[in-house]
Motif scaffolding. Sequence first.
Motif, PDB file in Angstrom:
ATOM      1  N   GLN A  43       0.803  -1.212   0.000  1.00  0.00           N
ATOM      2  CA  GLN A  43       0.000   0.000   0.000  1.00  0.00           C
ATOM      3  C   GLN A  43       0.844   1.273   0.000  1.00  0.00           C
ATOM      4  O   GLN A  43       0.399   2.312  -0.461  1.00  0.00           O
ATOM      5  N   ASP A  44       2.057   1.204   0.510  1.00  0.00           N
ATOM      6  CA  ASP A  44       2.850   2.423   0.688  1.00  0.00           C
ATOM      7  C   ASP A  44       4.019   2.538  -0.279  1.00  0.00           C
ATOM      8  O   ASP A  44       4.901   3.363  -0.084  1.00  0.00           O
ATOM      9  N   LYS A  45       4.021   1.777  -1.356  1.00  0.00           N
ATOM     10  CA  LYS A  45       5.177   1.817  -2.251  1.00  0.00           C
ATOM     11  C   LYS A  45       5.344   3.174  -2.929  1.00  0.00           C
ATOM     12  O   LYS A  45       6.467   3.621  -3.142  1.00  0.00           O
ATOM     13  N   GLY A  46       4.255   3.872  -3.222  1.00  0.00           N
ATOM     14  CA  GLY A  46       4.358   5.209  -3.806  1.00  0.00           C
ATOM     15  C   GLY A  46       4.983   6.201  -2.842  1.00  0.00           C
ATOM     16  O   GLY A  46       5.837   7.004  -3.221  1.00  0.00           O
ATOM     17  N   ASN A  47       4.588   6.130  -1.578  1.00  0.00           N
ATOM     18  CA  ASN A  47       5.163   7.013  -0.562  1.00  0.00           C
ATOM     19  C   ASN A  47       6.646   6.738  -0.366  1.00  0.00           C
ATOM     20  O   ASN A  47       7.442   7.662  -0.221  1.00  0.00           O
ATOM     21  N   LEU A  48       7.011   5.468  -0.346  1.00  0.00           N
ATOM     22  CA  LEU A  48       8.418   5.117  -0.189  1.00  0.00           C
ATOM     23  C   LEU A  48       9.247   5.609  -1.368  1.00  0.00           C
ATOM     24  O   LEU A  48      10.353   6.113  -1.197  1.00  0.00           O
ATOM     25  N   TRP A  49       8.705   5.469  -2.572  1.00  0.00           N
ATOM     26  CA  TRP A  49       9.420   5.916  -3.766  1.00  0.00           C
ATOM     27  C   TRP A  49       9.626   7.434  -3.745  1.00  0.00           C
ATOM     28  O   TRP A  49      10.712   7.926  -4.025  1.00  0.00           O
ATOM     29  N   GLU A  50       8.580   8.174  -3.405  1.00  0.00           N
ATOM     30  CA  GLU A  50       8.697   9.627  -3.336  1.00  0.00           C
ATOM     31  C   GLU A  50       9.713  10.043  -2.281  1.00  0.00           C
ATOM     32  O   GLU A  50      10.528  10.944  -2.505  1.00  0.00           O
ATOM     33  N   ASN A  51       9.689   9.395  -1.126  1.00  0.00           N
ATOM     34  CA  ASN A  51      10.633   9.695  -0.067  1.00  0.00           C
ATOM     35  C   ASN A  51      12.065   9.433  -0.525  1.00  0.00           C
ATOM     36  O   ASN A  51      12.968  10.239  -0.275  1.00  0.00           O
ATOM     37  N   PHE A  52      12.274   8.333  -1.209  1.00  0.00           N
ATOM     38  CA  PHE A  52      13.597   7.999  -1.724  1.00  0.00           C
ATOM     39  C   PHE A  52      14.090   9.059  -2.709  1.00  0.00           C
ATOM     40  O   PHE A  52      15.228   9.523  -2.629  1.00  0.00           O
ATOM     41  N   LEU A  53      13.222   9.462  -3.638  1.00  0.00           N
ATOM     42  CA  LEU A  53      13.624  10.454  -4.638  1.00  0.00           C
ATOM     43  C   LEU A  53      13.974  11.803  -4.008  1.00  0.00           C
ATOM     44  O   LEU A  53      14.962  12.439  -4.385  1.00  0.00           O
ATOM     45  N   ILE A  54      13.172  12.250  -3.051  1.00  0.00           N
ATOM     46  CA  ILE A  54      13.442  13.529  -2.405  1.00  0.00           C
ATOM     47  C   ILE A  54      14.729  13.450  -1.581  1.00  0.00           C
ATOM     48  O   ILE A  54      15.545  14.380  -1.602  1.00  0.00           O
ATOM     49  N   ALA A  55      14.936  12.343  -0.880  1.00  0.00           N
ATOM     50  CA  ALA A  55      16.169  12.186  -0.107  1.00  0.00           C
ATOM     51  C   ALA A  55      17.396  12.222  -1.017  1.00  0.00           C
ATOM     52  O   ALA A  55      18.400  12.863  -0.693  1.00  0.00           O
ATOM     53  N   GLU A  56      17.307  11.577  -2.160  1.00  0.00           N
ATOM     54  CA  GLU A  56      18.419  11.593  -3.107  1.00  0.00           C
ATOM     55  C   GLU A  56      18.651  12.995  -3.663  1.00  0.00           C
ATOM     56  O   GLU A  56      19.793  13.415  -3.858  1.00  0.00           O
ATOM     57  N   ARG A  57      17.588  13.721  -3.915  1.00  0.00           N
ATOM     58  CA  ARG A  57      17.720  15.085  -4.429  1.00  0.00           C
ATOM     59  C   ARG A  57      18.372  15.997  -3.385  1.00  0.00           C
ATOM     60  O   ARG A  57      19.229  16.812  -3.706  1.00  0.00           O
ATOM     61  N   LEU A  58      17.971  15.861  -2.136  1.00  0.00           N
ATOM     62  CA  LEU A  58      18.566  16.652  -1.060  1.00  0.00           C
ATOM     63  C   LEU A  58      20.052  16.342  -0.918  1.00  0.00           C
ATOM     64  O   LEU A  58      20.874  17.248  -0.736  1.00  0.00           O
ATOM     65  N   LYS A  59      20.413  15.062  -1.005  1.00  0.00           N
ATOM     66  CA  LYS A  59      21.825  14.687  -0.927  1.00  0.00           C
ATOM     67  C   LYS A  59      22.602  15.253  -2.110  1.00  0.00           C
ATOM     68  O   LYS A  59      23.713  15.745  -1.946  1.00  0.00           O
ATOM     69  N   HIS A  60      22.011  15.192  -3.294  1.00  0.00           N
ATOM     70  CA  HIS A  60      22.656  15.727  -4.492  1.00  0.00           C
ATOM     71  C   HIS A  60      22.930  17.213  -4.337  1.00  0.00           C
ATOM     72  O   HIS A  60      24.024  17.708  -4.631  1.00  0.00           O
ATOM     73  N   ASN A  61      21.927  17.956  -3.872  1.00  0.00           N
ATOM     74  CA  ASN A  61      22.085  19.396  -3.690  1.00  0.00           C
ATOM     75  C   ASN A  61      23.153  19.718  -2.639  1.00  0.00           C
ATOM     76  O   ASN A  61      23.953  20.634  -2.817  1.00  0.00           O
TER      77      ASN A  61
END
Length: 71
Positions: A21-39
């Motif tokens: 049920q939460d795979k979309g939330n996990l994916w979004e969280n992963f993408l944002i975390a990666e973007r923050l690390k990149h920045n």
Amino acid sequence: MNIFKLYDQFIGDLNPIGICQDKGNLWENFLIAERLKHNAYNGSLAKGYFWRTLSQQEIYYVEWITQITPK
């Protein structure tokens, strides 16, 4: 084992990743975390914001980049 299944085992949801049920939330969280690390790694001046529609149905991640002009 991927990070999604590790999380699912932690919360006790052992369904296959395709029906979690939460795979979309996990994916979004992963993408944002990666973007923050990149920045952070690149010294970016971008600031991240979350924006929700008026109907409260979708959240978007928006970055505002401040440009510094040389003197």
